[in-house]
Design a protein around this motif. Sequence first.
Motif, PDB file in Angstrom:
ATOM      1  N   ALA A  17       0.836  -1.209   0.000  1.00  0.00           N
ATOM      2  CA  ALA A  17       0.000   0.000   0.000  1.00  0.00           C
ATOM      3  C   ALA A  17       0.871   1.259   0.000  1.00  0.00           C
ATOM      4  O   ALA A  17       0.569   2.230  -0.706  1.00  0.00           O
ATOM      5  CB  ALA A  17      -0.939  -0.011   1.200  1.00  0.00           C
ATOM      6  N   VAL A  18       1.952   1.232   0.769  1.00  0.00           N
ATOM      7  CA  VAL A  18       2.866   2.381   0.799  1.00  0.00           C
ATOM      8  C   VAL A  18       3.502   2.574  -0.575  1.00  0.00           C
ATOM      9  O   VAL A  18       3.575   3.696  -1.092  1.00  0.00           O
ATOM     10  CB  VAL A  18       3.953   2.180   1.882  1.00  0.00           C
ATOM     11  N   LEU A  19       3.948   1.488  -1.187  1.00  0.00           N
ATOM     12  CA  LEU A  19       4.564   1.580  -2.516  1.00  0.00           C
ATOM     13  C   LEU A  19       3.560   2.070  -3.558  1.00  0.00           C
ATOM     14  O   LEU A  19       3.899   2.910  -4.397  1.00  0.00           O
ATOM     15  CB  LEU A  19       5.150   0.230  -2.927  1.00  0.00           C
ATOM     16  N   ASP A  20       2.328   1.569  -3.505  1.00  0.00           N
ATOM     17  CA  ASP A  20       1.295   2.026  -4.445  1.00  0.00           C
ATOM     18  C   ASP A  20       1.036   3.523  -4.292  1.00  0.00           C
ATOM     19  O   ASP A  20       0.878   4.232  -5.293  1.00  0.00           O
ATOM     20  CB  ASP A  20      -0.005   1.245  -4.238  1.00  0.00           C
ATOM     21  N   ALA A  21       0.997   4.007  -3.056  1.00  0.00           N
ATOM     22  CA  ALA A  21       0.779   5.438  -2.823  1.00  0.00           C
ATOM     23  C   ALA A  21       1.946   6.262  -3.371  1.00  0.00           C
ATOM     24  O   ALA A  21       1.736   7.316  -3.985  1.00  0.00           O
ATOM     25  CB  ALA A  21       0.589   5.701  -1.328  1.00  0.00           C
ATOM     26  N   ARG A  22       3.157   5.775  -3.165  1.00  0.00           N
ATOM     27  CA  ARG A  22       4.333   6.497  -3.693  1.00  0.00           C
ATOM     28  C   ARG A  22       4.322   6.522  -5.212  1.00  0.00           C
ATOM     29  O   ARG A  22       4.645   7.533  -5.837  1.00  0.00           O
ATOM     30  CB  ARG A  22       5.618   5.849  -3.197  1.00  0.00           C
ATOM     31  N   ILE A  23       3.979   5.392  -5.817  1.00  0.00           N
ATOM     32  CA  ILE A  23       3.926   5.323  -7.278  1.00  0.00           C
ATOM     33  C   ILE A  23       2.861   6.279  -7.806  1.00  0.00           C
ATOM     34  O   ILE A  23       3.098   7.012  -8.771  1.00  0.00           O
ATOM     35  CB  ILE A  23       3.671   3.879  -7.745  1.00  0.00           C
ATOM     36  N   ALA A  24       1.683   6.308  -7.186  1.00  0.00           N
ATOM     37  CA  ALA A  24       0.614   7.214  -7.615  1.00  0.00           C
ATOM     38  C   ALA A  24       1.061   8.670  -7.511  1.00  0.00           C
ATOM     39  O   ALA A  24       0.793   9.476  -8.403  1.00  0.00           O
ATOM     40  CB  ALA A  24      -0.644   6.968  -6.785  1.00  0.00           C
ATOM     41  N   ALA A  25       1.763   8.996  -6.430  1.00  0.00           N
ATOM     42  CA  ALA A  25       2.253  10.367  -6.259  1.00  0.00           C
ATOM     43  C   ALA A  25       3.270  10.708  -7.341  1.00  0.00           C
ATOM     44  O   ALA A  25       3.249  11.817  -7.904  1.00  0.00           O
ATOM     45  CB  ALA A  25       2.861  10.541  -4.866  1.00  0.00           C
ATOM     46  N   GLN A  26       4.152   9.781  -7.662  1.00  0.00           N
ATOM     47  CA  GLN A  26       5.153  10.028  -8.694  1.00  0.00           C
ATOM     48  C   GLN A  26       4.514  10.151 -10.084  1.00  0.00           C
ATOM     49  O   GLN A  26       4.935  10.978 -10.892  1.00  0.00           O
ATOM     50  CB  GLN A  26       6.212   8.912  -8.696  1.00  0.00           C
ATOM     51  N   VAL A  27       3.507   9.346 -10.356  1.00  0.00           N
ATOM     52  CA  VAL A  27       2.796   9.448 -11.635  1.00  0.00           C
ATOM     53  C   VAL A  27       2.121  10.812 -11.739  1.00  0.00           C
ATOM     54  O   VAL A  27       2.142  11.450 -12.800  1.00  0.00           O
ATOM     55  CB  VAL A  27       1.789   8.290 -11.806  1.00  0.00           C
ATOM     56  N   ALA A  28       1.533  11.291 -10.658  1.00  0.00           N
ATOM     57  CA  ALA A  28       0.887  12.605 -10.667  1.00  0.00           C
ATOM     58  C   ALA A  28       1.913  13.705 -10.941  1.00  0.00           C
ATOM     59  O   ALA A  28       1.651  14.622 -11.730  1.00  0.00           O
ATOM     60  CB  ALA A  28       0.164  12.851  -9.342  1.00  0.00           C
ATOM     61  N   VAL A  29       3.078  13.612 -10.328  1.00  0.00           N
ATOM     62  CA  VAL A  29       4.140  14.596 -10.569  1.00  0.00           C
ATOM     63  C   VAL A  29       4.597  14.524 -12.024  1.00  0.00           C
ATOM     64  O   VAL A  29       4.766  15.548 -12.684  1.00  0.00           O
ATOM     65  CB  VAL A  29       5.331  14.365  -9.599  1.00  0.00           C
ATOM     66  N   ARG A  30       4.772  13.311 -12.529  1.00  0.00           N
ATOM     67  CA  ARG A  30       5.193  13.139 -13.913  1.00  0.00           C
ATOM     68  C   ARG A  30       4.163  13.745 -14.869  1.00  0.00           C
ATOM     69  O   ARG A  30       4.521  14.429 -15.832  1.00  0.00           O
ATOM     70  CB  ARG A  30       5.372  11.653 -14.216  1.00  0.00           C
ATOM     71  N   ASP A  31       2.893  13.489 -14.615  1.00  0.00           N
ATOM     72  CA  ASP A  31       1.840  14.023 -15.472  1.00  0.00           C
ATOM     73  C   ASP A  31       1.813  15.551 -15.444  1.00  0.00           C
ATOM     74  O   ASP A  31       1.605  16.186 -16.481  1.00  0.00           O
ATOM     75  CB  ASP A  31       0.475  13.449 -15.074  1.00  0.00           C
ATOM     76  N   ARG A  32       2.014  16.144 -14.261  1.00  0.00           N
ATOM     77  CA  ARG A  32       2.053  17.617 -14.172  1.00  0.00           C
ATOM     78  C   ARG A  32       3.241  18.169 -14.948  1.00  0.00           C
ATOM     79  O   ARG A  32       3.110  19.178 -15.657  1.00  0.00           O
ATOM     80  CB  ARG A  32       2.113  18.060 -12.713  1.00  0.00           C
ATOM     81  N   LEU A  33       4.389  17.509 -14.838  1.00  0.00           N
ATOM     82  CA  LEU A  33       5.568  17.966 -15.573  1.00  0.00           C
ATOM     83  C   LEU A  33       5.348  17.840 -17.079  1.00  0.00           C
ATOM     84  O   LEU A  33       5.660  18.763 -17.838  1.00  0.00           O
ATOM     85  CB  LEU A  33       6.809  17.182 -15.145  1.00  0.00           C
ATOM     86  N   ALA A  34       4.788  16.727 -17.515  1.00  0.00           N
ATOM     87  CA  ALA A  34       4.523  16.539 -18.943  1.00  0.00           C
ATOM     88  C   ALA A  34       3.559  17.606 -19.453  1.00  0.00           C
ATOM     89  O   ALA A  34       3.759  18.162 -20.542  1.00  0.00           O
ATOM     90  CB  ALA A  34       3.968  15.136 -19.193  1.00  0.00           C
ATOM     91  N   ALA A  35       2.518  17.915 -18.675  1.00  0.00           N
ATOM     92  CA  ALA A  35       1.550  18.939 -19.083  1.00  0.00           C
ATOM     93  C   ALA A  35       2.210  20.316 -19.141  1.00  0.00           C
ATOM     94  O   ALA A  35       1.952  21.110 -20.062  1.00  0.00           O
ATOM     95  CB  ALA A  35       0.362  18.942 -18.127  1.00  0.00           C
TER      96      ALA A  35
END
Length: 139
Positions: A94-112
């Motif tokens: 669960a901790v790893l999934d939360a970290r991955i989701a947070a990193q994906v959100a950061v990546r998506d913001r950077l890409a946008a």
Amino acid sequence: MAAVQIGAVAKATGCTPRALRHYEEHGLIASARAANGYREYDEAVVTRVRNIRHLLDAGLTLDDVRVFLPCLDGDVASAPPSAAGLRVGRERLAVLDARIAAQVAVRDRLAATLQAASPPATPPPPLPAPPSACPHLPA
């Protein structure tokens, strides 16, 4: 059982002596001191260290590994999981999934942001029209 020095344990397990001292600081393994001050381990520590590495490689932390102390001297990889072990594994996932989701959100913001900041792509210039007649070719 015979006592082995830290270098022999490191070689047998693929760990560094520094990692072994770290595991010792966390109470996962123990050593005695020889007369010369060198650490000496029981040969059984090799199995324990291999099990620690197995659990760490699976994504657990040293604090998570503490739950497995009662079974670190056996075959952790093929033993049936305990309720406590499953709970720790699920919590770590669960901790790893939360970290991955947070990193994906950061990546998506950077890409946008990069997409918005980039100039629009310009189409390549048109190819020149083919000549209607080439004077060098026979008609």
